[in-house]
Write an enzyme that holds these catalytic residues in place. Structure first.
Site, PDB file in Angstrom:
ATOM      1  N   TYR A  54     -33.417   3.096  28.935  1.00  0.00           N
ATOM      2  CA  TYR A  54     -32.501   4.067  29.485  1.00  0.00           C
ATOM      3  C   TYR A  54     -32.367   5.175  28.756  1.00  0.00           C
ATOM      4  CZ  TYR A  54     -31.065  -0.278  31.773  1.00  0.00           C
ATOM      5  OH  TYR A  54     -31.184  -1.449  32.511  1.00  0.00           O
ATOM      6  N   GLU A  95     -39.051  -5.866  39.146  1.00  0.00           N
ATOM      7  CA  GLU A  95     -40.240  -6.613  39.563  1.00  0.00           C
ATOM      8  C   GLU A  95     -40.000  -7.686  40.522  1.00  0.00           C
ATOM      9  OE1 GLU A  95     -42.652  -6.514  35.322  1.00  0.00           O
ATOM     10  OE2 GLU A  95     -42.158  -8.326  36.041  1.00  0.00           O
ATOM     11  N   HIS A 112     -27.358  -9.869  31.012  1.00  0.00           N
ATOM     12  CA  HIS A 112     -28.646 -10.648  31.325  1.00  0.00           C
ATOM     13  C   HIS A 112     -28.428 -12.156  31.316  1.00  0.00           C
ATOM     14  CE1 HIS A 112     -31.123  -6.625  30.123  1.00  0.00           C
ATOM     15  NE2 HIS A 112     -30.156  -6.522  31.093  1.00  0.00           N
ATOM     16  N   GLN A 160     -21.600  -8.981  32.698  1.00  0.00           N
ATOM     17  CA  GLN A 160     -22.356  -9.604  33.646  1.00  0.00           C
ATOM     18  C   GLN A 160     -22.186 -11.112  34.001  1.00  0.00           C
ATOM     19  OE1 GLN A 160     -26.276  -8.462  33.313  1.00  0.00           O
ATOM     20  NE2 GLN A 160     -25.988  -6.031  33.280  1.00  0.00           N
ATOM     21  N   TYR A 163     -44.695 -13.856  31.883  1.00  0.00           N
ATOM     22  CA  TYR A 163     -44.571 -12.373  33.045  1.00  0.00           C
ATOM     23  C   TYR A 163     -44.493 -11.284  32.137  1.00  0.00           C
ATOM     24  CZ  TYR A 163     -45.503 -15.650  36.832  1.00  0.00           C
ATOM     25  OH  TYR A 163     -46.000 -16.563  37.536  1.00  0.00           O
TER      26      TYR A 163
END
Length: 373
Positions: free
Chosen positions: A268, A247, A153, A89, A257
């Site tokens: 997964y 979220e 991430h 990513q 959070y």
């Protein structure tokens, strides 16, 4: 985990999922078409970030490492872009312009960087200026550590608030059990800086021994949406959950959070992450999705160009390949609409200075939503 506890956990997960799906999965078709999607910039692969300049031209980041200036129908590659660590990513990610860009010319970029010596990469934030189709005056403002060869991430959205503070996200970098809940470590956080990279003296952890003093909030997984609410001035983020549990959060200074201590998702593989969805001292999301839509990009609609849209929130879906419009009342999602169904992986959405909405789709390009008369 004992069999009785395991059974109870899965019962709670199924119940939560059922409740979430009865509400969250009720995605409506719009009652009427209010726009036509016109391809504005073609032949883009992964247009991760986009930012409009005061003259109406558009800067676009390609994850592969290209920065493109689109002006008057022509694409120009910008030179002197920082070297990026393209893995998973990671790559060249978001771009934002300074609120006083016309006076100071500063641009801000996030990308995966190998800087720091260790093998692999992590999220970096720079600022630079644009001159003669090249970046100049490049300054490194923040580099998350340590580097890692994990490809997931990076987070990496950028936003400014009404006071001119710079916010950016860094995902947990695939190390969920360590990074998000530890304020002495980078990863799984939203950060706040002055526009020149200095640490604000009122950041929540500036007096905590060993803390990363740029942290504004923590306990995040992988925030790929970050936007200022134009009505309240507060920053909102959205983040990828695991299997379920994406979220939207309204960010408050110093708050936790919850990831991965509380979540509405599971692994997964289908195994549990945690048996709780609430805990004292941890914030509940404003909204969550079960199943996950893989959100990317987010913008508030302030224009009156689209009938009934003013005040709505737009969110891109990577996995289900559509643009979602959320109708909000008192910080609650009261209706969801599926737009541009099956258009492709929606990577970003922005409202332009012309009051029109622009949607970046992987493998296609950037669409302009032209209102129907």
């Amino acid at each position: 985990m004992k069999k009785s506890m395991l059974f109870l956990y899965f019962f709670v997960v199924i119940l939560n999922s059922a409740c979430a799906q009865s509400a969250d999965n009720d995605v409506h078709r719009p009652s009427k078409d209010v726009f036509i999607a016109e391809l504005f910039v073609d032949q883009l692969q992964i247009p991760w970030g986009m930012a409009f300049l005061p003259d109406g031209s558009l800067l676009i980041t390609e994850k592969s490492g290209e920065l493109i200036h689109f002006k008057e129908g022509k694409k120009t590659n910008i030179a002197n872009v920082p070297e990026v660590y393209v893995r998973g990513q990671g790559g060249l990610l978001d771009i934002e312009v300074h609120p006083q860009y016309q006076d100071n010319g500063w641009l801000y970029l996030s990308y995966s960087s190998q800087e720091g010596g260790e093998k692999g990469g992590n999220t970096a934030i720079i600022r630079a200026k644009l001159k003669d189709n090249a970046l100049t005056d490049k300054e490194l403002l923040y580099k998350a550590t340590p580097n890692t060869t994990k490809g997931q991430h990076y987070g990496s959205r950028i936003e400014f608030d009404n006071e001119g503070y710079l916010y950016f996200s860094v995902g947990d970098r695939g190390n969920r059990d360590v990074n998000p809940q530890d304020i002495t470590l980078d990863g799984g956080k939203i950060y706040r800086l002055h526009d020149d990279g200095r640490i604000p003296t009122d950041n929540p952890f500036v007096d905590e021994t060993g803390a990363k003093t740029a942290i504004f909030t923590y306990g995040h997984r992988n925030p790929q949406g970050l936007v200022k609410n134009p009505e309240t001035g507060k920053l909102w983020d959205h983040e990828h959950g695991p299997r379920g549990g994406d979220e939207i959060n309204i960010l408050e200074k110093g708050k936790n959070y919850g990831w991965p201590v509380i979540t509405y998702g599971i692994n997964y593989s289908g195994t549990p992450i945690t048996d709780i969805t609430e805990k004292d001292g941890m914030e509940q999301p404003m909204h969550y999705w079960v199943p996950s839509i893989a959100p990317s990009g987010m913008t508030f609609v302030t224009t009156e160009n689209y009938e009934g849209w003013q005040g709505s929130l737009l969110v891109g879906s990577l996995v289900f390949e559509y643009l979602e419009r959320q109708v909000l009342e008192d910080n609650k999602v009261v209706r969801r609409e599926k737009l541009m169904d099956d258009i492709g992986r929606v990577r970003n959405v922005r409202q332009g200075p012309d009051g029109l909405v622009y949607v970046a789709v992987e493998g296609k390009g950037i669409y302009k939503l032209v209102p129907k008369s």
